[in-house]
Design a protein around this motif. Structure first.
Motif, mmCIF file in Angstrom:
data_model
loop_
_atom_site.group_PDB
_atom_site.id
_atom_site.type_symbol
_atom_site.label_atom_id
_atom_site.label_comp_id
_atom_site.label_asym_id
_atom_site.label_seq_id
_atom_site.Cartn_x
_atom_site.Cartn_y
_atom_site.Cartn_z
ATOM 1 N N ARG A 154 -49.893 -21.105 -14.905
ATOM 2 C CA ARG A 154 -51.007 -20.782 -15.790
ATOM 3 C C ARG A 154 -50.616 -21.001 -17.253
ATOM 4 O O ARG A 154 -49.460 -20.855 -17.621
ATOM 5 C CB ARG A 154 -51.423 -19.316 -15.607
ATOM 6 N N TYR A 155 -51.603 -21.327 -18.073
ATOM 7 C CA TYR A 155 -51.451 -21.404 -19.522
ATOM 8 C C TYR A 155 -50.392 -22.417 -19.959
ATOM 9 O O TYR A 155 -49.540 -22.128 -20.806
ATOM 10 C CB TYR A 155 -51.156 -20.018 -20.105
ATOM 11 N N VAL A 156 -50.457 -23.594 -19.367
ATOM 12 C CA VAL A 156 -49.581 -24.693 -19.783
ATOM 13 C C VAL A 156 -50.444 -25.826 -20.351
ATOM 14 O O VAL A 156 -50.143 -27.001 -20.178
ATOM 15 C CB VAL A 156 -48.710 -25.191 -18.606
ATOM 16 N N ASP A 157 -51.515 -25.432 -21.033
ATOM 17 C CA ASP A 157 -52.523 -26.385 -21.490
ATOM 18 C C ASP A 157 -52.533 -26.579 -23.003
ATOM 19 O O ASP A 157 -53.557 -26.921 -23.589
ATOM 20 C CB ASP A 157 -53.913 -25.928 -21.035
ATOM 21 N N PRO A 165 -39.191 -12.599 -14.884
ATOM 22 C CA PRO A 165 -37.917 -11.980 -15.312
ATOM 23 C C PRO A 165 -37.043 -12.902 -16.147
ATOM 24 O O PRO A 165 -36.307 -12.437 -17.016
ATOM 25 C CB PRO A 165 -37.244 -11.636 -13.976
ATOM 26 N N SER A 166 -37.121 -14.214 -15.906
ATOM 27 C CA SER A 166 -36.360 -15.158 -16.739
ATOM 28 C C SER A 166 -36.869 -15.144 -18.177
ATOM 29 O O SER A 166 -36.083 -15.220 -19.135
ATOM 30 C CB SER A 166 -36.468 -16.579 -16.170
ATOM 31 N N PHE A 167 -38.189 -15.025 -18.338
ATOM 32 C CA PHE A 167 -38.767 -14.939 -19.676
ATOM 33 C C PHE A 167 -38.388 -13.611 -20.322
ATOM 34 O O PHE A 167 -38.087 -13.553 -21.525
ATOM 35 C CB PHE A 167 -40.287 -15.076 -19.584
ATOM 36 N N LEU A 168 -38.373 -12.552 -19.542
ATOM 37 C CA LEU A 168 -37.990 -11.235 -20.039
ATOM 38 C C LEU A 168 -36.564 -11.263 -20.597
ATOM 39 O O LEU A 168 -36.292 -10.739 -21.686
ATOM 40 C CB LEU A 168 -38.118 -10.210 -18.901
ATOM 41 N N SER A 219 -39.299 -23.822 -23.202
ATOM 42 C CA SER A 219 -38.871 -24.133 -21.834
ATOM 43 C C SER A 219 -38.933 -22.897 -20.939
ATOM 44 O O SER A 219 -38.882 -23.012 -19.720
ATOM 45 C CB SER A 219 -37.452 -24.712 -21.829
ATOM 46 N N PHE A 220 -39.047 -21.702 -21.544
ATOM 47 C CA PHE A 220 -39.244 -20.474 -20.771
ATOM 48 C C PHE A 220 -40.736 -20.150 -20.766
ATOM 49 O O PHE A 220 -41.355 -20.044 -21.825
ATOM 50 C CB PHE A 220 -38.473 -19.304 -21.389
ATOM 51 N N HIS A 221 -41.283 -19.980 -19.562
ATOM 52 C CA HIS A 221 -42.707 -19.653 -19.470
ATOM 53 C C HIS A 221 -42.876 -18.180 -19.115
ATOM 54 O O HIS A 221 -42.126 -17.648 -18.302
ATOM 55 C CB HIS A 221 -43.401 -20.521 -18.417
ATOM 56 N N PRO A 222 -43.860 -17.501 -19.729
ATOM 57 C CA PRO A 222 -44.002 -16.061 -19.527
ATOM 58 C C PRO A 222 -44.319 -15.621 -18.101
ATOM 59 O O PRO A 222 -43.991 -14.499 -17.715
ATOM 60 C CB PRO A 222 -45.162 -15.690 -20.464
ATOM 61 N N LEU A 223 -44.963 -16.485 -17.309
ATOM 62 C CA LEU A 223 -45.460 -16.048 -16.007
ATOM 63 C C LEU A 223 -44.742 -16.748 -14.859
ATOM 64 O O LEU A 223 -44.365 -17.911 -14.953
ATOM 65 C CB LEU A 223 -46.962 -16.317 -15.904
ATOM 66 N N MET A 224 -44.586 -16.005 -13.766
ATOM 67 C CA MET A 224 -44.014 -16.593 -12.558
ATOM 68 C C MET A 224 -45.074 -17.384 -11.808
ATOM 69 O O MET A 224 -46.260 -17.037 -11.826
ATOM 70 C CB MET A 224 -43.470 -15.505 -11.615
#
Length: 331
Positions: free
Chosen positions: A121-124, A240-243, A73-78
């Protein structure tokens, strides 16, 4: 309606209620998506990707350790859609480098996403996808390994900070698809590489705007590059949430915040199906230094007190031991 039919309906209803309740409990205790839960409960063997070994495929008892930490549920990119930070996350993030009087984050991000891509990005992820990734650290253990062509064979090759490839291609490869950095470690990139900025403060976001347009910002807490060569259409922002999720769930609060190397590894673990890791850890003599340095005592970066390098490396070893990544230790 016959008594037998009523009994079947009651039984089915009871089963569905039990499964719904169990999914609810597991979502809060193990934080794993319901898809994994049902696969585990029902014994389904469906793969999550088409690689030989998929990071998110559950196949043995070792997966409980991984799934207690891994949270999709946390994605690396904003993106523009995910640019709002929870208050707790914002306060934690702003305290990392103690920025005084930060600019309004909403305004800064609005300016930023007018300049760089704003979409997700990268949700594929898909059972038919096999995205292979090489994460290339900067350890001196890469020297004289001949890993270069093997590294370059991955779909994504992820590098970090000021790591050069020129002159070291035989050992580290020449291909770079993603390069993670922050203002104080910035380096110029070619037009085909995605710059991934790791922001530790609002000023870092202002810096990337400036570095791509006006060159007005030349100092954060130290002098930084005023301009940077990078393809604006490929600039991405580490969330930052992913961080914070990485710091809380994977590092369990050890160190002040994660290192660029560990953040690069976690980026790959969450967007790739198969991850190979190179250039992490000491060399065979126990020296911690960069592969482009002749000074083997140049590992003072480990003693900053900001990152817990030993804890991060132990997590990396555990990921390898549980067959979630493949770690190549070099020489």
């Amino acid at each position: 309606m016959s008594r037998f039919t009523q009994r079947k309906i009651r039984t089915l209803t009871g089963l569905l209620c039990a499964m719904t309740f169990s999914m609810f409990v597991f979502s809060y205790t193990l934080r794993e998506p319901s898809l994994y839960f049902f696969r585990s409960v029902l014994g389904l063997s469906g793969r999550t990707c088409s690689c030989q070994h998929c990071i998110t495929h559950l196949d043995d008892e070792n997966d409980s350790w991984f799934m207690e930490r891994f949270n999709q549920s946390f994605h690396p990119l904003m993106s523009r859609k995910s640019s709002t930070l929870p208050d707790e996350t914002y306060r934690w993030w702003q305290g990392l480098q103690a920025e005084e009087s930060p600019s309004n984050l909403t305004i800064v991000l609005d300016r930023l996403f007018q300049l760089i891509p704003a979409e997700e990005r990268y949700v594929d992820a898909h059972p038919d996808r096999c995205r292979s990734c090489s994460v290339v650290g900067n350890s001196g253990n890469l020297r004289e390994t001949g890993y270069g062509s093997f590294i370059d064979s991955s779909d994504f090759v992820i590098r970090m900070n000021q790591a050069p490839t020129q002159g070291f291609e035989e050992d580290v490869g020449y291909k770079t698809t993603h390069h993670l950095m922050y203002p104080e470690s910035a380096t110029d990139l070619d037009n085909s590489t995605s710059l991934i900025l790791i922001p530790f403060k609002t000023l870092d976001l202002e810096w990337i705007i400036s570095a791509l347009t006006t060159g007005d910002i030349s100092k954060t807490y130290v002098p930084v590059k005023s301009w940077i060569k990078a393809n604006k259409g490929k600039v991405l922002i580490y969330n930052p949430s992913f961080l914070k999720y990485i710091y809380d769930s994977w590092l369990e609060g050890n160190g002040r915040y994660p290192s660029t190397g560990f953040l690069s590894l976690m980026f790959a673990v969450h967007i790739c199906d198969e991850v190979k890791v190179f250039g992490f850890g000491a060399d065979q003599d126990g020296n911690w230094h960069h592969y482009w340095e002749d000074n083997k005592l140049g590992g003072a970066f480990r003693q900053t007190g900001v990152h817990d390098g030993d804890f991060e490396y132990n997590i990396t070893l555990l990921l390898a031991d549980k067959h979630k990544i493949t770690l190549y230790r070099g020489g």
